[in-house]
Design a protein around this motif. Structure first.
Motif, mmCIF file in Angstrom:
data_model
loop_
_atom_site.group_PDB
_atom_site.id
_atom_site.type_symbol
_atom_site.label_atom_id
_atom_site.label_comp_id
_atom_site.label_asym_id
_atom_site.label_seq_id
_atom_site.Cartn_x
_atom_site.Cartn_y
_atom_site.Cartn_z
ATOM 1 N N GLY A 86 0.806 -1.225 0.000
ATOM 2 C CA GLY A 86 0.000 0.000 0.000
ATOM 3 C C GLY A 86 0.830 1.262 0.000
ATOM 4 N N GLU A 87 2.150 1.151 -0.120
ATOM 5 C CA GLU A 87 3.034 2.318 -0.096
ATOM 6 C C GLU A 87 3.194 2.915 -1.488
ATOM 7 O OE1 GLU A 87 6.042 1.388 3.608
ATOM 8 O OE2 GLU A 87 6.527 0.527 1.650
ATOM 9 N N PHE A 88 3.633 4.160 -1.505
ATOM 10 C CA PHE A 88 3.860 4.884 -2.758
ATOM 11 C C PHE A 88 5.351 5.115 -2.948
ATOM 12 C CE2 PHE A 88 4.169 9.317 -4.666
ATOM 13 C CZ PHE A 88 4.031 8.881 -5.971
ATOM 14 N N THR A 89 5.851 4.780 -4.135
ATOM 15 C CA THR A 89 7.234 5.093 -4.498
ATOM 16 C C THR A 89 7.206 6.165 -5.571
ATOM 17 O OG1 THR A 89 8.026 2.866 -3.978
ATOM 18 C CG2 THR A 89 9.400 4.207 -5.422
ATOM 19 N N ARG A 90 7.775 7.317 -5.240
ATOM 20 C CA ARG A 90 7.808 8.439 -6.179
ATOM 21 C C ARG A 90 9.154 8.416 -6.912
ATOM 22 N NH1 ARG A 90 7.304 13.485 -3.017
ATOM 23 N NH2 ARG A 90 5.047 13.340 -3.308
ATOM 24 N N PHE A 91 9.099 8.643 -8.218
ATOM 25 C CA PHE A 91 10.303 8.684 -9.034
ATOM 26 C C PHE A 91 10.607 10.121 -9.439
ATOM 27 C CE2 PHE A 91 8.466 4.459 -10.420
ATOM 28 C CZ PHE A 91 9.313 3.698 -9.621
ATOM 29 N N THR A 92 11.884 10.461 -9.388
ATOM 30 C CA THR A 92 12.349 11.755 -9.880
ATOM 31 C C THR A 92 13.426 11.501 -10.920
ATOM 32 O OG1 THR A 92 11.899 12.798 -7.740
ATOM 33 C CG2 THR A 92 13.340 13.988 -9.272
ATOM 34 N N ARG A 93 13.197 11.964 -12.136
ATOM 35 C CA ARG A 93 14.120 11.668 -13.221
ATOM 36 C C ARG A 93 15.435 12.399 -13.049
ATOM 37 N NH1 ARG A 93 11.807 13.598 -18.803
ATOM 38 N NH2 ARG A 93 13.924 13.039 -19.422
ATOM 39 N N THR A 94 16.499 11.811 -13.603
ATOM 40 C CA THR A 94 17.807 12.454 -13.632
ATOM 41 C C THR A 94 18.077 12.942 -15.047
ATOM 42 O OG1 THR A 94 18.858 10.315 -14.058
ATOM 43 C CG2 THR A 94 18.672 11.022 -11.761
ATOM 44 N N ALA A 95 19.049 13.787 -15.191
ATOM 45 C CA ALA A 95 19.342 14.397 -16.491
ATOM 46 C C ALA A 95 19.645 13.327 -17.536
ATOM 47 C CB ALA A 95 20.523 15.352 -16.363
ATOM 48 N N GLY A 96 18.833 13.285 -18.584
ATOM 49 C CA GLY A 96 19.072 12.362 -19.694
ATOM 50 C C GLY A 96 18.756 10.919 -19.412
ATOM 51 N N GLY A 97 18.460 10.578 -18.159
ATOM 52 C CA GLY A 97 18.154 9.197 -17.823
ATOM 53 C C GLY A 97 19.358 8.276 -17.811
ATOM 54 N N GLU A 142 -0.159 13.730 -3.531
ATOM 55 C CA GLU A 142 -0.496 13.367 -4.914
ATOM 56 C C GLU A 142 -1.976 13.554 -5.230
ATOM 57 O OE1 GLU A 142 1.759 12.837 -7.103
ATOM 58 O OE2 GLU A 142 3.378 12.897 -5.629
ATOM 59 N N GLY A 143 -2.799 13.750 -4.220
ATOM 60 C CA GLY A 143 -4.191 14.087 -4.414
ATOM 61 C C GLY A 143 -4.970 13.135 -5.292
ATOM 62 N N ALA A 144 -5.585 13.654 -6.350
ATOM 63 C CA ALA A 144 -6.481 12.864 -7.194
ATOM 64 C C ALA A 144 -5.773 11.713 -7.893
ATOM 65 C CB ALA A 144 -7.144 13.776 -8.230
ATOM 66 N N ASP A 145 -4.499 11.901 -8.233
ATOM 67 C CA ASP A 145 -3.754 10.818 -8.896
ATOM 68 C C ASP A 145 -3.641 9.601 -7.968
ATOM 69 O OD1 ASP A 145 -3.326 12.151 -11.278
ATOM 70 O OD2 ASP A 145 -1.440 13.044 -10.609
ATOM 71 N N TRP A 146 -3.372 9.875 -6.684
ATOM 72 C CA TRP A 146 -3.263 8.781 -5.714
ATOM 73 C C TRP A 146 -4.629 8.125 -5.492
ATOM 74 C CZ3 TRP A 146 0.033 5.588 -3.603
ATOM 75 C CH2 TRP A 146 -0.338 4.880 -2.469
ATOM 76 N N GLU A 147 -5.658 8.920 -5.349
ATOM 77 C CA GLU A 147 -6.994 8.378 -5.122
ATOM 78 C C GLU A 147 -7.428 7.477 -6.283
ATOM 79 O OE1 GLU A 147 -9.748 11.494 -4.391
ATOM 80 O OE2 GLU A 147 -8.678 12.268 -2.624
ATOM 81 N N ARG A 148 -7.149 7.901 -7.494
ATOM 82 C CA ARG A 148 -7.524 7.092 -8.651
ATOM 83 C C ARG A 148 -6.753 5.785 -8.659
ATOM 84 N NH1 ARG A 148 -6.883 8.723 -15.093
ATOM 85 N NH2 ARG A 148 -7.715 6.749 -15.892
ATOM 86 N N ALA A 149 -5.449 5.832 -8.343
ATOM 87 C CA ALA A 149 -4.643 4.617 -8.318
ATOM 88 C C ALA A 149 -5.170 3.634 -7.276
ATOM 89 C CB ALA A 149 -3.176 4.956 -8.041
ATOM 90 N N VAL A 150 -5.544 4.142 -6.096
ATOM 91 C CA VAL A 150 -6.074 3.276 -5.034
ATOM 92 C C VAL A 150 -7.400 2.653 -5.465
ATOM 93 C CG1 VAL A 150 -7.003 3.247 -2.696
ATOM 94 C CG2 VAL A 150 -4.885 4.488 -3.179
ATOM 95 N N GLU A 151 -8.260 3.441 -6.069
ATOM 96 C CA GLU A 151 -9.562 2.926 -6.516
ATOM 97 C C GLU A 151 -9.394 1.833 -7.572
ATOM 98 O OE1 GLU A 151 -11.681 6.314 -7.880
ATOM 99 O OE2 GLU A 151 -12.025 7.151 -5.859
#
Length: 549
Positions: free
Chosen positions: A206-217, A235-244
């Motif tokens: 039930g945890e959330f892992t947030r990704f932050t991109r690096t330059a050029g990948g 994350e608001g609505a994005d998180w709620e939709r993912a949970v639903e």
């Protein structure tokens, strides 16, 4: 008594007379040998590079075409691959990840090289099926999945390119269920729609892992894991939709079931973006945790050979020209049982002759290092193994063991090959022989054209481009190719019926170099049917892949 292996782990030392088999099951249990399958341009080579980056075996991920000032990917080492940005030959990469030894077999992405891909899939224990988030299941992916299903290979699905606009996650899962009758079991779920990728919801914790991109990948994406309450705040609505949507999946019976996965009835699904190294660690952890370790292989007598029997293995690929400084020839051997030790003398099952393994290598794309030992699931490169062919078996001790032959696909394209410079006829002959031994093309001969003008037979036309490029680059011979109007090949069961075909005016018979089989070539099914109606006694057989001697 303990001994330290090349990986640094202590295992029971071999006892006198046990053939070095002590500790083999334990070592095999640490192996994960898998292939990556996909349609061209789904991001397969990029994902392969990202997996190696997450395992810390490379410090910076390369890019297809070497774009943005970055080096090329390690699995695409042929000049033609680097120029076109597609995989045209398979590659083996071995590396450690924690206590696990990973054997990753990268497969050609183009449909014209399906035969090479099929051979690679004969050497793996599981597969990662890569889907483009915008395109879903594509024709080549479907064909390769059918191969996995036929061979009983469990499949993990990775939905790639979630950093770009694409389809709905639920829609993609529904497509997997309806088109290939495979139950999707998402292990994580994307937070943010395709093109606006925030991270993933772990459906188990039930945890959330947030990704932050690096330059050029080129380096690892930054990951931050947090609880559901904080994820909802940030994350608001994005998180709620993912949970639903995750809860909806649970209600529909899409939670993980290991037995369903291993039996080929269901597939774990993960989401990410290989080019940005997002979601790749989760995929690698899933492979280690869920994919099967090597199991006993079935021989030609349909008997499973136990892992702790003396060494045995089979050749699934032959490659030359990997080292630009030396035109050496490498036979890729999948270890099936026992402990392989460099320098051991093994038996070549096809000839019954002894074979020395002095020059044994561990492969990482084109790069390689001497390997002292290997275990079931590992891939060993035997250098200058000129006596070995694709499908051959090697073993130690008696009785002899042979594994099933690897498939040979029915060719659909045919071209007469000639050197542009007759003064380089010797180099031309050597180049043609090399391509045949590697399985790049099939080579056919006819009395009418003679040995100086062999006919190259291929599953797809791009194989001719590869053949021409390889012979010019490695042997200095420019190849002239004249296409023939044939699209269908049949085995001529009775050689004395050759004249029936040759006199038809629309077909001809050629002999295949590697096994001496007579093949009757026709332009279309109508020509086949017409000739058989005129001559009901004519015995033609379809080319069947993977038959045994």
């Amino acid at each position: 008594m303990l001994t330290v292996t090349a990986t640094g782990e202590e295992t029971p030392a071999a006892s006198p007379g046990d053939g070095g088999r002590s500790g083999v099951p334990q070592e095999a249990a640490r192996r994960r040998t898998f292939g990556v399958i996909s349609h061209p341009d789904a991001g397969k080579s990029t994902l392969t590079e990202a997996l190696a980056l997450h395992a810390r075996v490379i410090s910076e991920a390369g890019a297809v075409h070497g774009k943005a000032g970055r080096k090329g990917v390690v699995s695409d080492w042929l000049a033609m691959e680097q120029a076109r940005g597609i995989s045209i030959t398979s590659a083996a990469l071995q590396f450690g990840y924690g206590d696990t030894v990973i054997n990753l077999l990268d497969t050609p992405g183009h449909a014209d090289f399906s035969e090479d891909t099929y051979r690679v899939l004969s050497a793996v224990d599981s597969a990662v099926m890569l889907l483009d988030a915008a395109k879903g299941l594509e024709p080549q992916t479907l064909k390769l999945f059918d191969v996995c299903r036929h061979r009983g290979i469990p499949v993990i699905t990775f939905v790639n390119k979630w950093d770009r606009p694409g389809r709905e996650a639920l829609e993609l899962c529904d497509e997997i269920s309806t088109r290939i009758d495979l139950t999707p079991m998402p292990l994580n779920w994307p937070v943010g729609e395709a093109g606006r990728f925030r991270g993933v919801l772990d459906r188990d914790t039930g945890e959330f892992t947030r990704f932050t991109r690096t330059a050029g990948g080129a380096t690892l994406a930054t990951e931050e894991t947090m609880g559901a309450e904080r994820a909802a705040e940030e994350e608001g609505a994005d998180w709620e939709r993912a949970v639903e949507e995750s809860e909806l999946l649970s209600l529909s019976g899409s939670d993980f079931d290991q037995e369903a996965f291993l039996s080929g009835k269901a597939t774990p699904v993960l989401f990410g973006a290989g080019v940005l190294n997002m979601g790749v660690r989760q995929l690698l952890d899933t492979i280690v945790r869920l994919s099967p370790a090597p199991a006993p292989r079935v021989d030609v007598e349909d008997k499973a050979r136990p892992l702790d029997k003396p060494f045995s293995g089979f050749v699934f690929k032959v490659q030359t020209g990997m080292d630009p400084a030396h035109r050496d020839r490498v036979a890729f051997v999948r270890v099936c049982s026992g402990r392989f030790e460099r320098g051991m003398v093994v038996t070549h099952a096809q000839t019954g002759r002894p074979f020395s393994t002095k020059y044994a290598q561990q492969m990482f794309g084109r790069e390689r290092n001497t390997v002292e030992e290997a275990f079931p699931g590992d891939v060993v490169g035997l250098v200058n193994a000129n006596a070995l062919q694709v499908g051959d078996t090697l073993h130690v001790g008696k009785p002899a063991v042979r594994f099933p032959k690897l498939p040979s696909f029915a060719p659909e394209h045919f071209s007469v090959a000639r050197p542009s410079d007759l003064g380089r006829a010797k180099q031309f002959r050597k180049g043609i022989q090399q391509l045949e031994e590697e399985g790049v093309v099939q080579v056919l001969r006819s009395d009418r054209r003679g040995d100086a003008a062999p006919v190259l037979a291929a599953v797809g036309p791009m194989q001719f481009e590869v053949a021409a490029h390889r012979i010019e680059a490695e042997f200095g011979v420019k190849l002239l190719l004249d296409r023939l109007p044939y699209r269908i090949a049949r085995i001529l069961a009775q050689p004395d019926q050759r004249t029936i075909v040759d006199r038809s005016g629309r077909a001809e018979v050629l002999r295949r170099d590697r096994d001496g089989v007579d093949l009757a070539l026709f332009p279309d099914p109508v020509a086949v049917g017409s000739l058989q109606r005129l001559h009901p006694e004519l015995k033609l057989e379809a080319l069947v892949a993977g038959t045994d001697d």
